[in-house]
Design a protein around this motif. Structure first.
Motif, short mmCIF file in Angstrom:
data_model
loop_
_atom_site.label_atom_id
_atom_site.label_comp_id
_atom_site.label_asym_id
_atom_site.label_seq_id
_atom_site.Cartn_x
_atom_site.Cartn_y
_atom_site.Cartn_z
N GLY A 16 5.79 14.93 2.55
CA GLY A 16 4.35 14.96 2.28
C GLY A 16 3.94 14.24 1.01
O GLY A 16 2.78 13.88 0.85
N VAL A 17 4.90 14.04 0.10
CA VAL A 17 4.59 13.35 -1.15
C VAL A 17 5.72 12.38 -1.50
O VAL A 17 6.86 12.57 -1.08
CB VAL A 17 4.39 14.32 -2.35
CG1 VAL A 17 3.17 15.20 -2.15
CG2 VAL A 17 5.62 15.13 -2.62
N ASP A 18 5.38 11.35 -2.26
CA ASP A 18 6.37 10.46 -2.87
C ASP A 18 6.51 10.89 -4.31
O ASP A 18 5.55 11.37 -4.93
CB ASP A 18 5.91 9.00 -2.83
CG ASP A 18 6.08 8.39 -1.45
OD1 ASP A 18 7.06 8.73 -0.76
OD2 ASP A 18 5.25 7.55 -1.08
N VAL A 19 7.68 10.70 -4.86
CA VAL A 19 7.95 11.08 -6.25
C VAL A 19 8.40 9.84 -7.01
O VAL A 19 9.28 9.11 -6.55
CB VAL A 19 9.04 12.15 -6.34
CG1 VAL A 19 9.31 12.53 -7.79
CG2 VAL A 19 8.65 13.37 -5.53
N VAL A 20 7.78 9.60 -8.14
CA VAL A 20 8.24 8.55 -9.06
C VAL A 20 8.47 9.21 -10.41
O VAL A 20 7.91 10.27 -10.70
CB VAL A 20 7.23 7.39 -9.18
CG1 VAL A 20 7.10 6.64 -7.87
CG2 VAL A 20 5.86 7.87 -9.63
N ARG A 30 2.67 11.82 -5.69
CA ARG A 30 1.50 11.21 -5.06
C ARG A 30 1.60 11.41 -3.55
O ARG A 30 2.70 11.44 -3.02
CB ARG A 30 1.36 9.74 -5.43
CG ARG A 30 2.51 8.88 -5.04
CD ARG A 30 2.35 7.44 -5.52
NE ARG A 30 2.72 7.35 -6.91
CZ ARG A 30 1.99 6.75 -7.84
NH1 ARG A 30 0.89 6.16 -7.54
NH2 ARG A 30 2.39 6.73 -9.09
N PRO A 31 0.47 11.58 -2.90
CA PRO A 31 0.50 11.81 -1.45
C PRO A 31 1.19 10.66 -0.72
O PRO A 31 1.02 9.50 -1.08
CB PRO A 31 -0.98 11.87 -1.05
CG PRO A 31 -1.73 12.09 -2.31
CD PRO A 31 -0.90 11.53 -3.42
N ARG A 32 2.00 10.99 0.26
CA ARG A 32 2.68 9.97 1.06
C ARG A 32 1.75 9.53 2.18
O ARG A 32 1.15 10.35 2.87
CB ARG A 32 3.97 10.52 1.64
CG ARG A 32 4.74 9.48 2.44
CD ARG A 32 6.06 9.98 2.91
NE ARG A 32 6.97 10.03 1.76
CZ ARG A 32 8.23 10.41 1.85
NH1 ARG A 32 8.73 10.79 2.99
NH2 ARG A 32 8.99 10.44 0.78
N SER A 33 1.67 8.23 2.36
CA SER A 33 0.82 7.70 3.42
C SER A 33 1.43 8.01 4.78
O SER A 33 2.61 8.33 4.89
CB SER A 33 0.66 6.18 3.26
OG SER A 33 1.91 5.54 3.47
N ALA A 34 0.62 7.92 5.82
CA ALA A 34 1.09 8.22 7.17
C ALA A 34 2.20 7.26 7.60
O ALA A 34 2.99 7.58 8.47
CB ALA A 34 -0.08 8.15 8.15
N GLY A 35 2.27 6.08 6.97
CA GLY A 35 3.28 5.09 7.34
C GLY A 35 4.64 5.32 6.71
O GLY A 35 5.51 4.47 6.82
N GLY A 36 4.87 6.42 6.05
CA GLY A 36 6.16 6.69 5.44
C GLY A 36 6.11 6.54 3.93
O GLY A 36 5.06 6.29 3.36
N VAL A 52 3.87 -1.48 -3.41
CA VAL A 52 4.38 -2.82 -3.12
C VAL A 52 5.03 -2.82 -1.74
O VAL A 52 5.50 -1.80 -1.25
CB VAL A 52 5.40 -3.28 -4.18
CG1 VAL A 52 4.73 -3.45 -5.53
CG2 VAL A 52 6.56 -2.32 -4.30
N ASP A 53 5.05 -3.99 -1.11
CA ASP A 53 5.70 -4.15 0.18
C ASP A 53 7.20 -3.99 -0.04
O ASP A 53 7.79 -4.68 -0.86
CB ASP A 53 5.39 -5.53 0.74
CG ASP A 53 6.08 -5.79 2.07
OD1 ASP A 53 6.50 -4.81 2.73
OD2 ASP A 53 6.21 -6.97 2.45
N SER A 54 7.79 -3.05 0.65
CA SER A 54 9.20 -2.76 0.41
C SER A 54 10.01 -2.70 1.70
O SER A 54 11.06 -2.05 1.75
CB SER A 54 9.34 -1.45 -0.36
OG SER A 54 8.74 -0.41 0.38
N GLU A 55 9.56 -3.38 2.72
CA GLU A 55 10.27 -3.36 4.01
C GLU A 55 11.70 -3.85 3.84
O GLU A 55 12.63 -3.32 4.46
CB GLU A 55 9.53 -4.21 5.04
CG GLU A 55 10.14 -4.16 6.42
CD GLU A 55 10.25 -2.74 6.99
OE1 GLU A 55 11.25 -2.46 7.67
OE2 GLU A 55 9.35 -1.93 6.75
N ILE A 56 11.92 -4.84 2.99
CA ILE A 56 13.27 -5.35 2.78
C ILE A 56 14.18 -4.28 2.18
O ILE A 56 15.36 -4.19 2.51
CB ILE A 56 13.25 -6.64 1.93
CG1 ILE A 56 14.61 -7.34 2.01
CG2 ILE A 56 12.88 -6.34 0.49
CD1 ILE A 56 14.59 -8.76 1.48
#
Length: 112
Positions: A16-20, A30-36, A52-56
């Motif tokens: 439900g959240v990302d942690v930095v 911070r809340p995690r977006s629906a996309g992961g 940032v885009d982090s697909e790689i």
């Protein structure tokens, strides 16, 4: 406070959240977006962040798990820098809001 931190740990565990972590190691949620989960670039001076885009990174983590035979691989990526608003202006007379000095090839936290 114990209840709050327990709830945050539960939100982290369930996605439900990302942690930095900030520059002193404190956990920021911070809340995690629906996309992961997402990765963020964080300004070492003002603390502003942007996703940032982090697909790689995600593909790399999946490949490392597959190549090593590990399952349920998790990762943490921290990207920090000095945002455009905090960088020293080279052609303006006014100092930037954040004064930073290079230290061994890296910028350190501002002492504004």
């Amino acid at each position: 406070m114990t209840t709050v931190y327990r709830a945050l740990r539960d939100l982290e565990a369930t996605g439900g959240v990302d942690v930095v972590r900030d520059e002193v190691g404190e956990r920021l949620y911070r809340p995690r977006s629906a996309g992961g989960h997402r990765h963020y670039l964080i300004c070492r001076c003002c603390g502003r962040s942007r996703p940032v885009d982090s697909e790689i990174v995600e593909r790399w983590a999946d490949r490392v798990g597959a190549d090593t035979g590990f399952a349920a691989v998790e990762h943490t990526v921290e990207l920090t820098g000095i945002c455009g608003d905090c960088q020293p202006a080279t052609d303006e007379g006014e100092p930037p809001p954040c004064h930073w000095e290079p230290v061994r090839g890296r910028a350190r936290s501002c002492a504004s």
